[in-house]
Motif scaffolding. Structure first.
Motif, short mmCIF file in Angstrom:
data_model
loop_
_atom_site.label_atom_id
_atom_site.label_comp_id
_atom_site.label_asym_id
_atom_site.label_seq_id
_atom_site.Cartn_x
_atom_site.Cartn_y
_atom_site.Cartn_z
N VAL A 34 11.49 42.91 4.94
CA VAL A 34 12.19 42.88 3.59
C VAL A 34 11.27 43.51 2.68
N ASN A 35 10.17 44.31 3.17
CA ASN A 35 9.41 44.84 2.14
C ASN A 35 8.53 44.29 1.52
N VAL A 36 8.04 43.10 1.71
CA VAL A 36 6.94 42.26 0.98
C VAL A 36 5.63 42.93 1.52
N LYS A 37 4.83 43.11 0.53
CA LYS A 37 3.66 43.78 0.53
C LYS A 37 2.39 42.89 0.60
N LYS A 38 1.48 43.17 1.77
CA LYS A 38 0.27 42.22 2.00
C LYS A 38 -0.34 41.99 0.53
N GLU A 39 -0.38 43.12 -0.08
CA GLU A 39 -1.33 43.09 -1.34
C GLU A 39 -0.72 41.81 -2.27
N GLN A 40 0.48 41.36 -2.20
CA GLN A 40 1.37 40.58 -2.92
C GLN A 40 0.77 39.05 -2.58
N PHE A 41 0.23 38.85 -1.49
CA PHE A 41 0.08 37.56 -0.99
C PHE A 41 -0.65 36.47 -1.92
N GLU A 42 -1.81 37.34 -2.65
CA GLU A 42 -2.80 36.56 -3.44
C GLU A 42 -1.68 35.81 -4.67
N GLN A 43 -1.12 36.76 -5.23
CA GLN A 43 -0.33 36.28 -6.20
C GLN A 43 0.68 35.47 -5.83
N LEU A 44 1.46 35.46 -4.74
CA LEU A 44 2.45 34.59 -4.21
C LEU A 44 1.96 33.12 -4.01
N ALA A 45 0.39 33.31 -3.34
CA ALA A 45 -0.19 31.93 -3.17
C ALA A 45 -0.62 31.13 -4.64
N ASP A 46 -1.00 31.93 -5.44
CA ASP A 46 -1.48 31.43 -6.91
C ASP A 46 -0.02 30.88 -7.27
N ASP A 47 1.04 31.73 -7.60
CA ASP A 47 2.33 31.12 -7.93
C ASP A 47 2.63 29.89 -7.30
N THR A 48 2.78 29.82 -5.97
CA THR A 48 2.87 28.62 -5.24
C THR A 48 2.27 27.38 -5.71
N LEU A 49 0.61 27.50 -5.96
CA LEU A 49 -0.04 26.59 -6.12
C LEU A 49 0.30 26.18 -7.72
N ARG A 50 0.57 27.12 -8.64
CA ARG A 50 0.94 26.70 -9.99
C ARG A 50 2.18 25.86 -9.95
N ASP A 51 3.25 26.25 -9.32
CA ASP A 51 4.62 25.69 -9.12
C ASP A 51 4.43 24.20 -8.84
N THR A 52 3.53 24.01 -7.68
CA THR A 52 3.38 22.78 -7.09
C THR A 52 2.70 21.76 -8.01
#
Ligand SMILES: NC(=O)c1ccc[n+]([C@@H]2O[C@H](COP(=O)([O-])OP(=O)(O)OC[C@H]3O[C@@H](n4cnc5c(N)ncnc54)[C@H](O)[C@@H]3O)[C@@H](O)[C@H]2O)c1
Ligand SMILES: [Zn+2]
Length: 383
Positions: free
Chosen positions: A339-357
């Motif tokens: 679904v075209n997610v890029k590995k370079e986005q993982f860090e941002q995704l993890a940061d967002d997850t931790l912020r939302d949590t």
């Protein structure tokens, strides 16, 4: 033992029930209603609008909802609704139209902008009657006290939760889901399964939610393949939507976990449909959580109808999670790469997850806290 359990609405369930919408909405005294839907469900919505008109109501329609609905769309729709001066709102569609309708309802009696209500019990003025009619067997939003709206400037899914947020009436009609294409049936169905599984292992787990979650797991896991492959099978459709509504009973009380915690950033940053993001992550997060909720993971396998007696706990857990992988494969859930997610986005995704949590998002209720590295490792596996 201590818990809070509540369901905000009366549920009318059954094949063909949506035909009685006019009568049901009329019975609460509504004369002028605002109907919220999206163009993908226009045909279903036309039937509901007809039923309302036949019962003598005047109807104002808003058909501009989009998936993962953004804040500005809610403000625009709320403005139209205020101008119309209605006494009830009817939502027809998946989680997106139902959540937009809930957010519009907030802004009918409480001031804009919608952002100030992100969180629990931030809405202080009672809302108007809301009638929710789901067309996906997915979110359970028709019975939950949450509205999920995208904050486009903070790049996060707001969770507007708690008092005055639930629909007053849910009309749950399996016939409305018959037209759903296989891919949407599959991903929204896995969203519903995720709700039940996350509620069952959540740190807020409790007996009334457990009972609903286990039954939902049974109903959904036994019917999702058939509903996806043969959408006109009304028995399978009925199991799916009953399962998704019962999963809603469970998670509106026990809340969710890390699957949703990561799925929300995946929708906001990468545009993934909600159900697709959850389906992809579900088995990996189950593996991650299994060490802290081993018995409950085995219960999930039993609810899925697996024969686990006589197996070691480790083998039973493996068989349970393998079954979720197998379901995903059979109903053609893609990988993150597909679904075209890029590995370079993982860090941002993890940061967002931790912020939302940290801000009270779904990840807060996961039985096992996750570090940034662990979230990235889960994304790597799901790639
Ligand atoms: N409020 C809650 O408790 C809650 C819980 C989980 C998810 N959500 C939110 O709900 C949204 C997702 O909702 P969803 O997964 O139901 O999808 P959706 O409402 O975004 O709809 C997805 C697509 O399916 C189409 N569709 C819906 N029903 C159809 C039908 N019967 N026939 C043909 N097409 C149909 C729609 O037109 C749309 O194009 C996300 O924003 C998610 O965050 C809310
Ligand atoms: Zn969900």
């Amino acid at each position: 033992m201590e818990f809070i359990f509540g369901i905000p609405c009366t549920v009318f369930f059954g094949e063909g029930k949506a035909k009685n919408t006019g009568e049901i909405v009329g019975s609460i005294g509504a004369k002028k209603v605002f109907c919220v839907y999206d163009q993908g469900v226009a045909k279903v919505a036309a039937g509901v609008v007809n039923s309302l008109k036949e019962a003598g109501m005047s109807v104002i329609e808003f058909d501009g909802v989009v998936p993962n609905p953004p804040d500005y769309l809610v403000e625009e729709a709320a403005q139209k609704c205020r101008e119309a001066g209605v006494d009830a709102i009817v939502a027809i569609g998946g989680g997106s139209p139902i959540d937009v309708a809930k957010a519009i309802n907030v802004l009918l009696t409480n001031p804009s902008p919608i952002h100030q209500y992100d969180g629990l019990n931030k809405v202080t003025i009672p809302t108007k009657p809301l009638i929710a009619i789901p067309t996906t067997a997915g979110t359970g939003s028709e019975v939950t006290t949450f509205a999920i709206v995208t904050d486009t400037s903070r790049h996060k899914k707001m969770i507007i939760a708690g008092q005055f947020m639930g629909a007053n009436i849910a009309i749950v009609d399996p016939e409305l889901t018959v037209g759903m294409p296989p891919a949407i049936t599959a991903s929204t169905g896995m969203d519903a399964l995720t709700h039940a599984i996350e509620a069952y292992v959540s740190i807020l787990r409790q007996i009334p939610a457990d009972v609903n979650a286990l039954k939902a797991i049974e109903l959904i896991s036994s019917s999702i393949e058939e509903a996806t492959a043969n959408g006109s099978n009304i028995a399978a459709r009925s199991n799916m939507i009953l399962g998704s509504t019962m999963a809603g009973f469970a998670f509106t009380n026990a809340v969710l976990g890390l699957v949703h915690g990561i799925a929300h950033p995946l929708s906001v940053r990468c545009g993934l449909p909600h159900g697709v993001a959850n389906a992809i992550l579900l088995p990996y997060v189950m593996e991650f959580n299994a060490s802290v909720v081993p018995e409950r993971t085995v219960d999930i396998g039993k609810a899925m109808g697996l024969k686990l007696d006589g197996l070691s706990q480790e083998a039973a857990i493996k068989k349970t999670i393998d079954r979720v992988f197998e379901l995903n494969k059979k109903i053609k859930i893609p990988t993150l790469k597909e679904v075209n997610v890029k590995k370079e986005q993982f860090e941002q995704l993890a940061d967002d997850t931790l912020r939302d949590t940290a801000e009270g998002g779904a990840g807060m209720f996961n039985p096992r806290p996750a570090s940034k590295e662990e979230i990235i490792a889960l994304l790597e596996k799901a790639f």
